[in-house]
Design a protein around this motif. Structure first.
Motif, PDB file in Angstrom:
ATOM      1  N   ASP A 179       0.865  -1.179   0.000  1.00 57.62           N
ATOM      2  CA  ASP A 179       0.000   0.000   0.000  1.00 57.62           C
ATOM      3  C   ASP A 179       0.903   1.231   0.000  1.00 57.62           C
ATOM      4  O   ASP A 179       1.754   1.387   0.884  1.00 57.62           O
ATOM      5  N   ILE A 180       0.732   2.106  -0.975  1.00 50.65           N
ATOM      6  CA  ILE A 180       1.612   3.274  -1.107  1.00 50.65           C
ATOM      7  C   ILE A 180       1.575   4.160   0.135  1.00 50.65           C
ATOM      8  O   ILE A 180       2.527   4.884   0.424  1.00 50.65           O
ATOM      9  N   THR A 220       0.523  -0.104  -4.391  1.00 51.63           N
ATOM     10  CA  THR A 220      -0.897  -0.203  -4.710  1.00 51.63           C
ATOM     11  C   THR A 220      -1.710   0.926  -4.075  1.00 51.63           C
ATOM     12  O   THR A 220      -1.229   1.674  -3.232  1.00 51.63           O
ATOM     13  N   LYS A 221      -2.959   1.011  -4.533  1.00 54.48           N
ATOM     14  CA  LYS A 221      -3.925   1.997  -4.030  1.00 54.48           C
ATOM     15  C   LYS A 221      -3.421   3.422  -4.249  1.00 54.48           C
ATOM     16  O   LYS A 221      -3.708   4.332  -3.460  1.00 54.48           O
ATOM     17  N   GLN A 280       7.020   1.080  -8.796  1.00 51.83           N
ATOM     18  CA  GLN A 280       5.990   1.630  -9.671  1.00 51.83           C
ATOM     19  C   GLN A 280       4.708   1.885  -8.893  1.00 51.83           C
ATOM     20  O   GLN A 280       4.213   1.006  -8.184  1.00 51.83           O
ATOM     21  N   ALA A 281       4.159   3.097  -9.003  1.00 54.42           N
ATOM     22  CA  ALA A 281       2.832   3.366  -8.457  1.00 54.42           C
ATOM     23  C   ALA A 281       1.810   2.572  -9.254  1.00 54.42           C
ATOM     24  O   ALA A 281       1.926   2.430 -10.482  1.00 54.42           O
ATOM     25  N   ASN A 330      -8.065   2.619 -11.207  1.00 53.84           N
ATOM     26  CA  ASN A 330      -7.994   3.411 -12.440  1.00 53.84           C
ATOM     27  C   ASN A 330      -6.882   2.956 -13.387  1.00 53.84           C
ATOM     28  O   ASN A 330      -6.564   3.638 -14.345  1.00 53.84           O
ATOM     29  N   ARG A 331      -6.278   1.797 -13.077  1.00 52.56           N
ATOM     30  CA  ARG A 331      -5.289   1.141 -13.940  1.00 52.56           C
ATOM     31  C   ARG A 331      -3.993   1.951 -14.094  1.00 52.56           C
ATOM     32  O   ARG A 331      -3.234   1.776 -15.039  1.00 52.56           O
ATOM     33  N   LEU A 332      -3.743   2.813 -13.142  1.00 48.88           N
ATOM     34  CA  LEU A 332      -2.498   3.582 -13.113  1.00 48.88           C
ATOM     35  C   LEU A 332      -1.311   2.631 -13.003  1.00 48.88           C
ATOM     36  O   LEU A 332      -1.286   1.738 -12.162  1.00 48.88           O
ATOM     37  N   GLY A 333      -0.319   2.805 -13.862  1.00 49.39           N
ATOM     38  CA  GLY A 333       0.889   1.999 -13.818  1.00 49.39           C
ATOM     39  C   GLY A 333       0.760   0.619 -14.415  1.00 49.39           C
ATOM     40  O   GLY A 333       1.715  -0.169 -14.395  1.00 49.39           O
TER      41      GLY A 333
END
Length: 216
Positions: free
Chosen positions: A119-120, A147-148, A178-179, A184-187
């Motif tokens: 979790d970021i 993640t998140k 990587q974030a 929202n499928r970021l990264g």
């Protein structure tokens, strides 16, 4: 040799195993996913494979109690390891999960890459750091998926990624950070490419090694 084309979306559930003795033959290439029980591991696997329910998700962290195997063809597999750290389960059951996790990491020869999910907002807890350091000692490349990431605004997210990357690079010589957001499928594209590159590079290395052995 032309690099193989890897398609994570072809992943199919094969089996769930309580320990490594019930896993498929220890050959080919496996990339394993590990993380704390509330890190969003199952959601990340579903997003990376573009499938809604490949890995079972739950509102209750810690439901991944077994080693789950997903086949993507040509003796390549994605491995979903038991979550660690957070799960509100009996101590004896937690010890059993942790034993299965440690045994897989230490003894599985086909394990060639490790995706560590954090979790970021709560990265690099003790078990996360221990796992990353272990992978470094074992010569395994690591992709740290934060993640998140949708929970943070862009500026805060970028600052967190930079800070976590610096900390991870102190623990591991071959780590990418990587974030990532399943929401929202970021990264997604970057993470997918890293994993596919691992499979392709390792297959080329295995092929070259086999050719060299045949010529000797």
């Amino acid at each position: 040799m032309t690099a193989p084309v890897i398609h994570l979306h072809k992943a199919k559930f094969t089996l769930s195993a309580p320990d490594i003795r019930r896993l498929p033959e220890d050959s080919g290439i496996e990339v394993a996913f590990a993380g704390r029980s509330n890190a969003g591991k199952s959601s990340a696997l579903n997003t990376l494979t573009n499938q809604k329910s490949l890995a079972r998700t739950s509102k209750t962290p810690g439901r991944t109690q077994l080693i789950n195997v997903f086949d993507i063809g040509d003796n390549r597999r994605l491995i979903d390891l038991p979550g660690y750290g957070f799960a509100k389960v009996p101590l004896e059951m937690k010890k059993k999960w942790q034993k299965a996790l440690a045994e897989y990491l230490e003894k599985r020869l086909s394990l060639k890459g490790l995706v560590v999910l954090m979790d970021i907002r709560h990265p690099l807890k003790d078990l996360d750091s221990d796992l990353i350091e272990w992978a470094n000692d074992s010569g395994l490349p690591v992709l740290a998926l934060l993640t998140k990431a949708d929970k943070l605004k862009s500026g805060k997210r970028s600052a967190e990624v930079l800070q976590i990357r610096k900390a991870c690079e102190q623990l591991h010589d071959n780590i990418k950070v990587q974030a990532f957001s399943s929401l929202n499928r970021l990264g997604l594209d970057t993470a997918n490419q890293v994993i596919c590159d691992w499979f392709a590079t390792l297959e080329e290395q295995q092929h070259d090694s086999e050719e060299q052995s045949d010529s000797e």
